[in-house]
Design a protein around this motif. Sequence first.
Motif, PDB file in Angstrom:
ATOM      1  N   PRO A 188     109.922  31.587  54.765  1.00 18.19           N
ATOM      2  CA  PRO A 188     109.438  31.309  53.427  1.00 18.19           C
ATOM      3  C   PRO A 188     109.585  29.833  53.058  1.00 18.19           C
ATOM      4  O   PRO A 188     108.751  29.290  52.323  1.00 18.19           O
ATOM      5  N   LEU A 226     106.687  28.040  54.426  1.00 17.23           N
ATOM      6  CA  LEU A 226     105.519  28.350  53.605  1.00 17.23           C
ATOM      7  C   LEU A 226     105.544  27.556  52.300  1.00 17.23           C
ATOM      8  O   LEU A 226     104.517  27.064  51.835  1.00 17.23           O
ATOM      9  N   LEU A 227     106.752  27.395  51.764  1.00 19.08           N
ATOM     10  CA  LEU A 227     106.893  26.618  50.535  1.00 19.08           C
ATOM     11  C   LEU A 227     106.399  25.190  50.761  1.00 19.08           C
ATOM     12  O   LEU A 227     105.686  24.615  49.925  1.00 19.08           O
ATOM     13  N   ILE A 234     102.707  25.168  50.728  1.00 20.62           N
ATOM     14  CA  ILE A 234     102.166  25.265  49.373  1.00 20.62           C
ATOM     15  C   ILE A 234     102.258  23.911  48.672  1.00 20.62           C
ATOM     16  O   ILE A 234     101.329  23.490  47.969  1.00 20.62           O
ATOM     17  N   PHE A 235     103.341  23.196  48.888  1.00 19.65           N
ATOM     18  CA  PHE A 235     103.462  21.882  48.254  1.00 19.65           C
ATOM     19  C   PHE A 235     102.401  20.914  48.775  1.00 19.65           C
ATOM     20  O   PHE A 235     101.878  20.083  48.031  1.00 19.65           O
ATOM     21  N   VAL A 280      99.304  21.657  46.897  1.00 18.26           N
ATOM     22  CA  VAL A 280      99.333  21.094  45.547  1.00 18.26           C
ATOM     23  C   VAL A 280      99.027  19.597  45.601  1.00 18.26           C
ATOM     24  O   VAL A 280      98.177  19.090  44.864  1.00 18.26           O
ATOM     25  N   PRO A 300      94.018  24.533  39.855  1.00 15.33           N
ATOM     26  CA  PRO A 300      94.349  23.945  38.556  1.00 15.33           C
ATOM     27  C   PRO A 300      95.015  22.568  38.632  1.00 15.33           C
ATOM     28  O   PRO A 300      95.751  22.221  37.735  1.00 15.33           O
ATOM     29  N   PHE A 301      94.805  21.849  39.718  1.00 14.19           N
ATOM     30  CA  PHE A 301      95.431  20.528  39.835  1.00 14.19           C
ATOM     31  C   PHE A 301      94.427  19.418  39.515  1.00 14.19           C
ATOM     32  O   PHE A 301      94.567  18.293  39.955  1.00 14.19           O
ATOM     33  N   GLN A 345      97.536  32.348  56.155  1.00 17.02           N
ATOM     34  CA  GLN A 345      98.252  32.031  54.915  1.00 17.02           C
ATOM     35  C   GLN A 345      97.510  31.000  54.066  1.00 17.02           C
ATOM     36  O   GLN A 345      97.255  31.224  52.900  1.00 17.02           O
ATOM     37  N   SER A 385      94.238  32.141  52.601  1.00 18.78           N
ATOM     38  CA  SER A 385      94.329  33.079  51.483  1.00 18.78           C
ATOM     39  C   SER A 385      94.763  32.379  50.193  1.00 18.78           C
ATOM     40  O   SER A 385      94.537  32.894  49.102  1.00 18.78           O
ATOM     41  N   ILE A 386      95.368  31.212  50.311  1.00 24.65           N
ATOM     42  CA  ILE A 386      95.634  30.433  49.082  1.00 24.65           C
ATOM     43  C   ILE A 386      94.383  29.664  48.668  1.00 24.65           C
ATOM     44  O   ILE A 386      94.038  29.592  47.484  1.00 24.65           O
ATOM     45  N   LEU A 438      91.560  29.440  45.135  1.00 20.51           N
ATOM     46  CA  LEU A 438      91.464  28.108  44.525  1.00 20.51           C
ATOM     47  C   LEU A 438      90.030  27.587  44.570  1.00 20.51           C
ATOM     48  O   LEU A 438      89.554  26.974  43.612  1.00 20.51           O
ATOM     49  N   LEU A 464      84.151  27.760  39.683  1.00 18.27           N
ATOM     50  CA  LEU A 464      83.953  28.337  38.357  1.00 18.27           C
ATOM     51  C   LEU A 464      84.192  27.293  37.278  1.00 18.27           C
ATOM     52  O   LEU A 464      83.312  27.006  36.464  1.00 18.27           O
ATOM     53  N   ASN A 473      79.121  32.408  59.302  1.00 23.23           N
ATOM     54  CA  ASN A 473      79.461  32.631  60.710  1.00 23.23           C
ATOM     55  C   ASN A 473      80.937  32.943  60.897  1.00 23.23           C
ATOM     56  O   ASN A 473      81.324  33.590  61.863  1.00 23.23           O
TER      57      ASN A 473
END
Lengths: 483, 640
Positions: free
Chosen positions: A207, A210-211, A214-215, A218, A228-229, A274, A277-278, A282, A288, A406
């Motif tokens: 984890p 993974l963190l 994620i950073f 961001v 949302p950045f 991983q 899927s993030i 986004l 949108l 594809n």
Amino acid sequence: MILSDFNLLSIRVLVPEIILICSALIILLLNLVVKRKETLAFTGLVGTLVSAYSSFKLYALSLSGSEFMGMFAFDGYSIFFKFIFYINIVLTIFISIRYISIEMASFGEYYALLLFATSGMMIMASATDLMVIYLGLELMALSTYILTGILRKQVRSGEAAIKYFLLGAFSSAFLLYGISLTYGLTGTTNLKEIAVAMETLNLLGSPVFLLGLIFFIVAFGFKIALVPFHMWAPDAYEGAPTSITAFMSVGPKAAGFAVLGRVFFEAFGSMHVQWSSILIPLSVLTMLVGSVTAIAQTNIKRMLAYSSIAHAGYALLGIITGTSEGLSSMMNYMLIYAFMNIGAFAVVIMLRSEGFMGEELSDYEGLAKTRPVASSLMLIFMFSLTGIPPTAGFIAKFYIFMSAINAGYTYLVIIAVIFSAVSAFFYLRVVMYMYMKEPKAEVVLSTSTAMNIALTVTVVSTLVIGVFPSALIELARMSLSGF
Amino acid sequence: MLKYTLIPLLPLIAFVINILFGRNYIKDKAHWIAVPAVLGSFVLSVSVFMDVYAGNVINLNLYTWIVSGNFNVPIGFLIDQLTATMLIVVTSISSLIFIYSIGYMHGDKGYHRFFAYLSLFVFSMLILVMANNFLLLYFGWEAVGLCSYFLIGFWFEKKSAADAGKKAFIVNRFGDFGFGLGVILVFLTFGSLEYVEVFANTGSVLGQTMNILGYEVDTITVICLLLFCGAVGKSAQVPLHVWLPDAMEGPTPVSALIHAATMVTAGVFMVARCSPLFNLSPDAMTVVAVVGGITAIFAASIGLVQNDIKRIIAYSTVSQLGYMFLALGMGAYTTAIFHLYTHAYFKALLFLGSGSVIHALHNEMNIQKMGGLKKYMPVTYWTFLIASLSISGIPGLAGFFSKDEILWRAYTGGDLGKFLWVLAIVSAFMTAFYSFRLIYLTFHGKFRGTHEQEHHLHESPPVMTIPLIFLALGAVGAGWVGIPPLLMDHGDKIGEFLAPVLGHPKGEGTHSEELFVMGLSVLIGLAGIFTAFIMYLKKTDLPYKVGSAFQPVYKLLYNKYWVDELYYKTIVKPALIASDKIFLGFFDGRLIEGVVNGIPNLIGSLGQRLRKIQTGVLSHYGIIMALGALVIIGVMIFIK
């Protein structure tokens, strides 16, 4: 550092960046003695062209791999992006010359900062080490913060710069935290070694690892203005001088994508599930917010800011695929986007004259009647941004959507096509204002030779790529061969 | 290669220059750009024709536009005998119409815009005929439709013109929808869009069926009928003919261009181009022939009683196009193209001549208010007369040879052919009659307009009359390349020229039969002219008597079989009622609001709401960023 590994010859891969930085320093010195600011623009232009030439020469040596102990790559991927940055800065210089004198901001620093920012982007594109990425990113970011606020007399320019700077610092903190977490787990900052360490230390389910990932999302998401950045983008784009808005809606974004592609494909390739899927939610969110909010805008710079957010959402599809086809489509997207977006901003800049902002949508009413050439250029850029054939924008979207299909992301393409249709509303609204409404007053255009060159280059590229796309597609595909 | 590319490119360049710089710089010199461009295309077309005549058929893939897996979109030209013939027709007629427009449109405030659209129109048509694949054909097809919309509605301040433009566009959408489906079905069936590959593989698809609503139908027949849908729309065949007569609301040179060189001939060309497909579907061929035959007599009968000079000629176009489809349906593709080619000259001449008359009378179009114009406008009169003789099938003139050949092909086409031949013979009589009714009412007798008009009567300037003279030469001599072997050995040069692409027409008959058909058609033509002569020059009260004696028939024809009214009642009105009464009334406006305004409103209000997030307050921005990061962390690490 093991000095024996340091080979003097390896300096040569840095020559393009060194030339750019030297030209920037020369401009700063010349600024003290030269009165005519056009000379500085010219110096910057020459510096860029020499740098581009040296990049080309390096490319012709067909070296591949990386120097400085695997920290700095000189592959087709980085060269491709570097040429996007060259195109970006050259066009920006061309559209700036007349404009910044109207805005009374002809400082020598302006051109020097453009060069510094560009060399930062180039370092980002070549970096294969997290620390080098950070260095390049900061060099680019700090230069653009100042450029955003260079209109010292305008409140909104200063405000934009402060917001951009503070949020940028915030995102840098994320990046550094991500780097330190990754380093803590793997003991390296080198992208390839991270990938190896992941296998040997079996970090796939960690984890903390993974963190760190994620950073990174961001921090890089901030640079390419992913929702949302993205919050800084509309304010910064509107407040910055328009020429800088054009510059930073293309350059830093492309640099961000270059880094995103390299880091995720090279270091985190095995974590595709991983990170994709993030990125998928986004990208949908980005499309949108970008295309829907753009509808509510009446200021054309702000509208283009949101449009630029939406385009990041489309281009992200190329990364999400995780395939080299997707990556090359994303590269094409960035190049095409550079031409059509700077072209659109160039028309916006032309409308700016002494005492007339020309930034409101209503300023475009009936432009086709009074300024048919400028309107038809805008028409082509708007069509291209919408993605209507036979413009380059269609090609960009077509290939990115094809690569996503594809790779099995058909539902994502359907969503993207729907938002593409929504975006037609605000792009074609500009066309509607120009062609279907009666002119209110004669609009004075601030043209110059440099501006005409920029417009010609952008419109010809937009059309030529739209009609003859295969060479570019092939080029992007080949650039990835050593990747 | 450059030569081929330049043919469509020159008009495109003229369009770009005129549309960009017309308003502020070029203004009333727009023709200096457009005319040389189209003349250049003409010269190049002639040179290309020579090459093809010498046997150089070229299938040139310029490049591949899009490559993605097995989906390839090539851009290229197929220059064969059919294309070469079409190139000559399109560019020669267009050149003359362009020159004529210099005089006709002189002083119009949209002068540069007119030449810009005209050039774009020609460009689209050239792409359409030169394409070597269905997608490029489709591009040209749609572009032609779009240009016709611009040009028919050129005087958009006039409501009838704007409406006519819309009508042309909407009616064509019906046909184009079928055409688009046809192209898609071609790709799905053959896996390619290139003519060469598609036509080479027809054998493997022969007999293949597809399931439509539970019925097994022959795939090729479905493809052919869908493609033919497009032709029905574009070439104004029954039941989609309604847009063409209204299209005369555009400036007269546009009518000439639409009716003679571009647009309406596209459908005939397309069917001929796809002849390898149509040949394999006897059912589709029958449909083509019957639609053509019915259209021929239907439109000719309406033309008998109309009073608007351009409307009469418009219906004659619809009728003549019917002849061409009749020939196509009989498998006589070369004959259809031959008639397309001769028709282009005399029809352009008729339109430009009528334009000359309208010009002289300051926009009077009612032939009942004309008369005796012969002595004021001799060039217009004589050229108009030649065109009318040609369309009536008087021996020696262009129209005689092509029309006679169509009649002959119908006659030898079995039972169905015989039946259609009767329709065609009757139409031929009507054609001669209404053409000369027009001549006598317009140019002979006494002038029936106002004194004011009579005072201003004048022949048109040379820039308008010279194109008329050139077209008259075409209306006389264009048919000499297709003299039937009966009259001259190896006389049917055009048939032999086109045979490598389109094949030889089927159907055999004896010499005496051929002579009989030919003689009858000449007699019928003369009879039509003579009847018109009696009714409109000798016993001028006769038309009124006949009209009142056959009141219902007259009304039926005068009102064009009430087709427009029928469509209005069955399609337009119900659509309006449906939207007005049912939706607005029944759902109290909510549903229609919901559909038409709701989605944009929803998006709009969403946009306004999303916009509010952008408060401009820095700390909000930071919090949103941090929240975003936290949500991702939460979802990825803790929830999973």
